[in-house]
Design a protein around this motif. Structure first.
Motif, PDB file in Angstrom:
ATOM      1  N   LEU A 136      31.857  35.960  45.692  1.00 15.11           N
ATOM      2  CA  LEU A 136      32.616  36.063  44.513  1.00 15.11           C
ATOM      3  C   LEU A 136      33.211  37.224  44.019  1.00 15.11           C
ATOM      4  O   LEU A 136      34.073  37.805  43.625  1.00 15.11           O
ATOM      5  CB  LEU A 136      31.846  35.204  43.466  1.00 15.11           C
ATOM      6  CG  LEU A 136      31.924  33.945  43.432  1.00 15.11           C
ATOM      7  CD1 LEU A 136      30.896  33.096  42.457  1.00 15.11           C
ATOM      8  CD2 LEU A 136      33.143  32.963  43.270  1.00 15.11           C
ATOM      9  N   ILE A 137      32.104  38.104  43.935  1.00 13.05           N
ATOM     10  CA  ILE A 137      32.196  39.659  43.728  1.00 13.05           C
ATOM     11  C   ILE A 137      33.114  40.479  44.682  1.00 13.05           C
ATOM     12  O   ILE A 137      34.046  41.057  44.169  1.00 13.05           O
ATOM     13  CB  ILE A 137      30.874  40.400  43.895  1.00 13.05           C
ATOM     14  CG1 ILE A 137      30.071  40.006  42.578  1.00 13.05           C
ATOM     15  CG2 ILE A 137      31.209  41.803  43.765  1.00 13.05           C
ATOM     16  CD1 ILE A 137      28.700  40.676  42.751  1.00 13.05           C
ATOM     17  N   ASN A 138      33.289  40.017  45.739  1.00 17.13           N
ATOM     18  CA  ASN A 138      34.084  40.642  46.700  1.00 17.13           C
ATOM     19  C   ASN A 138      35.507  40.146  46.601  1.00 17.13           C
ATOM     20  O   ASN A 138      36.515  40.921  46.369  1.00 17.13           O
ATOM     21  CB  ASN A 138      33.767  40.436  48.322  1.00 17.13           C
ATOM     22  CG  ASN A 138      32.562  41.253  48.458  1.00 17.13           C
ATOM     23  OD1 ASN A 138      31.945  42.021  47.996  1.00 17.13           O
ATOM     24  ND2 ASN A 138      31.779  40.351  49.682  1.00 17.13           N
ATOM     25  N   GLN A 139      35.411  38.673  46.558  1.00 18.72           N
ATOM     26  CA  GLN A 139      36.888  38.066  46.151  1.00 18.72           C
ATOM     27  C   GLN A 139      37.710  38.586  44.929  1.00 18.72           C
ATOM     28  O   GLN A 139      38.962  38.627  44.867  1.00 18.72           O
ATOM     29  CB  GLN A 139      36.720  36.623  46.216  1.00 18.72           C
ATOM     30  CG  GLN A 139      36.486  36.047  47.734  1.00 18.72           C
ATOM     31  CD  GLN A 139      36.304  34.508  47.746  1.00 18.72           C
ATOM     32  OE1 GLN A 139      36.010  33.985  46.708  1.00 18.72           O
ATOM     33  NE2 GLN A 139      36.916  34.005  48.948  1.00 18.72           N
ATOM     34  N   THR A 140      36.666  38.452  43.693  1.00 21.93           N
ATOM     35  CA  THR A 140      37.377  39.020  42.484  1.00 21.93           C
ATOM     36  C   THR A 140      37.994  40.336  42.498  1.00 21.93           C
ATOM     37  O   THR A 140      38.679  40.782  41.901  1.00 21.93           O
ATOM     38  CB  THR A 140      36.436  38.724  41.311  1.00 21.93           C
ATOM     39  OG1 THR A 140      35.151  39.320  41.698  1.00 21.93           O
ATOM     40  CG2 THR A 140      36.337  37.109  41.067  1.00 21.93           C
ATOM     41  N   PHE A 141      36.860  41.171  43.207  1.00 20.62           N
ATOM     42  CA  PHE A 141      37.374  42.623  43.226  1.00 20.62           C
ATOM     43  C   PHE A 141      38.622  42.835  44.035  1.00 20.62           C
ATOM     44  O   PHE A 141      39.474  43.726  43.579  1.00 20.62           O
ATOM     45  CB  PHE A 141      36.181  43.378  43.861  1.00 20.62           C
ATOM     46  CG  PHE A 141      36.299  44.877  43.894  1.00 20.62           C
ATOM     47  CD1 PHE A 141      36.164  45.528  42.550  1.00 20.62           C
ATOM     48  CD2 PHE A 141      36.684  45.476  44.992  1.00 20.62           C
ATOM     49  CE1 PHE A 141      36.228  46.809  42.675  1.00 20.62           C
ATOM     50  CE2 PHE A 141      37.154  46.986  44.839  1.00 20.62           C
ATOM     51  CZ  PHE A 141      36.636  47.820  43.839  1.00 20.62           C
ATOM     52  N   GLU A 142      38.751  41.969  44.852  1.00 24.68           N
ATOM     53  CA  GLU A 142      40.165  42.089  45.836  1.00 24.68           C
ATOM     54  C   GLU A 142      41.300  41.353  45.151  1.00 24.68           C
ATOM     55  O   GLU A 142      42.188  41.608  45.698  1.00 24.68           O
ATOM     56  CB  GLU A 142      39.894  41.471  47.159  1.00 24.68           C
ATOM     57  CG  GLU A 142      38.798  42.399  47.971  1.00 24.68           C
ATOM     58  CD  GLU A 142      38.380  41.594  49.256  1.00 24.68           C
ATOM     59  OE1 GLU A 142      38.985  40.720  49.449  1.00 24.68           O
ATOM     60  OE2 GLU A 142      37.396  42.097  49.827  1.00 24.68           O
ATOM     61  N   GLY A 143      40.887  40.532  43.998  1.00 21.03           N
ATOM     62  CA  GLY A 143      42.162  40.071  43.163  1.00 21.03           C
ATOM     63  C   GLY A 143      42.626  38.694  43.870  1.00 21.03           C
ATOM     64  O   GLY A 143      43.670  38.005  43.711  1.00 21.03           O
ATOM     65  N   GLN A 252      39.908  38.771  32.230  1.00 24.50           N
ATOM     66  CA  GLN A 252      41.013  38.863  33.076  1.00 24.50           C
ATOM     67  C   GLN A 252      40.847  38.556  34.541  1.00 24.50           C
ATOM     68  O   GLN A 252      41.808  37.795  35.151  1.00 24.50           O
ATOM     69  CB  GLN A 252      41.602  40.526  33.338  1.00 24.50           C
ATOM     70  CG  GLN A 252      41.984  41.107  31.921  1.00 24.50           C
ATOM     71  CD  GLN A 252      41.887  42.532  32.285  1.00 24.50           C
ATOM     72  OE1 GLN A 252      41.210  43.209  33.154  1.00 24.50           O
ATOM     73  NE2 GLN A 252      42.303  43.301  30.987  1.00 24.50           N
ATOM     74  N   MET A 253      39.734  38.534  35.037  1.00 22.51           N
ATOM     75  CA  MET A 253      39.266  38.288  36.314  1.00 22.51           C
ATOM     76  C   MET A 253      39.231  36.684  36.560  1.00 22.51           C
ATOM     77  O   MET A 253      39.357  36.147  37.719  1.00 22.51           O
ATOM     78  CB  MET A 253      37.887  38.934  36.825  1.00 22.51           C
ATOM     79  CG  MET A 253      38.134  40.452  36.879  1.00 22.51           C
ATOM     80  SD  MET A 253      36.525  41.360  36.961  1.00 22.51           S
ATOM     81  CE  MET A 253      35.846  40.998  38.443  1.00 22.51           C
ATOM     82  N   ILE A 254      38.628  35.887  35.490  1.00 23.46           N
ATOM     83  CA  ILE A 254      38.308  34.532  35.784  1.00 23.46           C
ATOM     84  C   ILE A 254      39.737  33.916  35.694  1.00 23.46           C
ATOM     85  O   ILE A 254      39.686  32.655  36.162  1.00 23.46           O
ATOM     86  CB  ILE A 254      37.446  34.141  34.647  1.00 23.46           C
ATOM     87  CG1 ILE A 254      37.867  34.014  33.239  1.00 23.46           C
ATOM     88  CG2 ILE A 254      35.940  34.793  34.680  1.00 23.46           C
ATOM     89  CD1 ILE A 254      37.069  33.524  32.322  1.00 23.46           C
ATOM     90  N   THR A 255      40.909  34.527  35.441  1.00 21.26           N
ATOM     91  CA  THR A 255      42.306  33.710  35.783  1.00 21.26           C
ATOM     92  C   THR A 255      42.135  33.620  36.985  1.00 21.26           C
ATOM     93  O   THR A 255      43.183  32.496  37.172  1.00 21.26           O
ATOM     94  CB  THR A 255      43.445  34.747  34.998  1.00 21.26           C
ATOM     95  OG1 THR A 255      43.266  35.969  35.770  1.00 21.26           O
ATOM     96  CG2 THR A 255      43.017  34.812  33.612  1.00 21.26           C
ATOM     97  N   ASN A 256      41.674  34.016  37.972  1.00 16.49           N
ATOM     98  CA  ASN A 256      41.730  33.800  39.503  1.00 16.49           C
ATOM     99  C   ASN A 256      40.765  32.810  39.850  1.00 16.49           C
ATOM    100  O   ASN A 256      40.591  32.459  41.076  1.00 16.49           O
ATOM    101  CB  ASN A 256      41.605  35.114  40.248  1.00 16.49           C
ATOM    102  CG  ASN A 256      42.620  36.031  39.829  1.00 16.49           C
ATOM    103  OD1 ASN A 256      44.061  35.518  39.860  1.00 16.49           O
ATOM    104  ND2 ASN A 256      42.524  37.396  39.998  1.00 16.49           N
ATOM    105  N   VAL A 257      39.964  32.356  38.963  1.00 18.35           N
ATOM    106  CA  VAL A 257      39.051  31.219  39.546  1.00 18.35           C
ATOM    107  C   VAL A 257      39.578  29.888  39.179  1.00 18.35           C
ATOM    108  O   VAL A 257      39.715  29.517  37.867  1.00 18.35           O
ATOM    109  CB  VAL A 257      37.970  31.419  38.766  1.00 18.35           C
ATOM    110  CG1 VAL A 257      36.957  30.113  39.163  1.00 18.35           C
ATOM    111  CG2 VAL A 257      37.053  32.713  38.713  1.00 18.35           C
ATOM    112  N   ARG A 258      39.982  29.124  40.192  1.00 17.37           N
ATOM    113  CA  ARG A 258      40.895  27.762  40.126  1.00 17.37           C
ATOM    114  C   ARG A 258      39.674  26.773  39.618  1.00 17.37           C
ATOM    115  O   ARG A 258      38.890  26.431  40.308  1.00 17.37           O
ATOM    116  CB  ARG A 258      41.508  27.628  41.248  1.00 17.37           C
ATOM    117  CG  ARG A 258      42.286  26.177  41.150  1.00 17.37           C
ATOM    118  CD  ARG A 258      42.937  25.672  42.466  1.00 17.37           C
ATOM    119  NE  ARG A 258      43.968  26.859  42.880  1.00 17.37           N
ATOM    120  CZ  ARG A 258      43.663  27.547  44.180  1.00 17.37           C
ATOM    121  NH1 ARG A 258      42.567  27.282  44.861  1.00 17.37           N
ATOM    122  NH2 ARG A 258      44.723  28.393  44.422  1.00 17.37           N
TER     123      ARG A 258
END
Length: 422
Positions: A136-143, A252-258
């Protein structure tokens, strides 16, 4: 899946209770290796009685915590002699093989295998959680977009093991590595939230959302400068403001968590809010902070206090409890703080303690009825300054008491190897 009846204990149908995991049944002295499963309601028990079942075999390791009571232990001890005699003539079982063993053998074997099975499964769940957290850390960091579905199965496994016995998970999660703090803190917060939620009798789906929220609750910290995040000394006001930005980044980052639920979202975004409105990022007050937000504030602080960090050593659970109580009722929900302490125990599983006879050990399993009398895995004597043969001491059967809790850094030896099941 085929279950081994030798891992189970035999009890009369009258002692069967909801939550027990049945591996076999006996009807008219014939053992049937039936479809195994956990008893979910009284109707299932009544159906077995109607069908003429007189005895059942129960796997303690797979049964829900608390479902296998002390009454069963007493029954097994009382019937040990008669069972040994009857076992000599009880070969009239099914053609699937002789499954007759004494009650004491079954209980001892079940408890031993229960320890190994639960600790092995707990280790697997903790490893998977750390892998998930890192991913999760890697994926969120990469957007990249993350789908909550990918976390669902792990959350279900965590909830199931907590339901069976949370002690193994608590013991495994007590092992800390300050160099992997962000990963381990996220995993521990998830576990503690599920355990706390179970204690509060929250719905199953809410427990799952608490687990998911716990895993991602500090995700924003990956965007904070490491020089500030890992600073080994007191932060300046400006640096603390940078730390506080992790909540802004998280939003901002959790907007990418579906598929993220509002509960998991609140766990992530509200764990630094305070009842007096002096928290961040929103400055919410009192009942504006939902239950799961107030729960996470307590859990987050507790795990941070008891963990080794780059700038401090982890304290004992007793010291952490004092701080939590000191933060109530202005910052933390006082009622929830007391419930949290009751939930994990005055001496939580995984805590290092010194007994009144000078022995030192790890709290290995809890005792809900007598929280000051847990089982302790002893391995060292402060009185004689030497290691001891490892023994498991159940304090409810001895006059020895816990003298004090010990923070790991205050112990003159390294206790880490003794967290293994040996």
């Amino acid at each position: 899946m085929q279950y081994d009846i030798h891992n189970s204990i035999k009890i009369p149908i009258e002692m069967l209770a909801i939550g027990m995991f049945v591996t076999a049944i006996e009807r008219t002295k014939r053992v049937n290796l039936t479809n195994a499963g956990r008893v979910s309601n009284d109707h299932s028990i009544a159906q077995l009685v109607t069908n003429g079942v007189t005895f059942v075999w129960v796997d303690v390791a797979l049964s829900a915590e608390g479902s296998v009571s002390g009454e069963i232990d007493a029954f097994l001890r009382q019937n040990e002699t008669s069972n040994e005699t009857s076992n000599e003539t009880s070969n009239e079982t099914s053609s699937e093989g002789d499954v007759s063993i004494t009650a004491s053998e079954a209980l001892a074997k079940s408890k031993k295998q229960s320890r190994f099975a639960q600790h092995k499964r707990a280790s697997k769940i903790i490893r998977e959680a750390k892998g998930l957290a890192q991913k999760l850390i890697n994926q969120t960091f990469e957007g990249k977009t993350i789908d909550v579905v990918n976390i669902d199965q792990w959350a279900d496994d965590l909830i199931e093991l907590v339901a069976i016995n949370s002690d193994a998970l608590q013991c495994i999660s007590a092992l800390r590595n300050k160099d992997k703090y962000l990963l381990e803190h996220s995993v521990n917060v998830a576990f503690l939230l599920v355990n706390f939620g179970k204690y509060l009798q929250l719905p199953q789906d809410t427990l799952k959302q608490l687990a998911i929220g716990g895993i991602i609750h500090d995700i924003g910290k990956i965007k904070v400068d490491d020089k500030v995040l890992l600073k080994p000394s007191r932060l300046t006001p400006e640096e603390f403001d940078q730390i506080k930005l992790h909540q802004v980044y998280a939003k901002q980052m959790i907007t990418n968590v579906r598929g993220l639920s509002h509960v998991a979202r609140d766990v992530c975004l509200m764990h630094h809010e305070k009842l007096d409105g002096k928290g961040y990022p929103l400055g919410l007050k009192g009942e504006q902070i939902p239950l799961h937000g107030r729960m996470t504030s307590i859990v987050d602080i507790y795990d941070a206090l008891t963990s080794d960090r780059c700038y401090k050593k982890g304290m004992s659970s007793a010291e952490a409890f004092k701080i939590l109580l000191g933060l109530a009722p202005h910052h933390l929900d006082q009622t929830l703080v007391y419930k949290f302490i009751n939930c994990i125990g005055v001496y939580p599983v995984g805590a290092i303690v010194e007994l009144s006879d000078g022995r030192v050990g790890i709290v290995w399993s809890s005792n809900q009825l007598k929280p000051l009398k847990p089982e302790v895995k002893c391995f060292y004597s402060r009185k004689y300054k030497r290691y001891l043969d490892v023994t498991y001491v159940d304090l409810k059967h001895t006059s020895v008491n816990i003298e004090r809790a010990i923070a790991p850094y205050n112990l003159e030896i390294n206790a880490t190897p003794f967290f293994d099941l040996k």
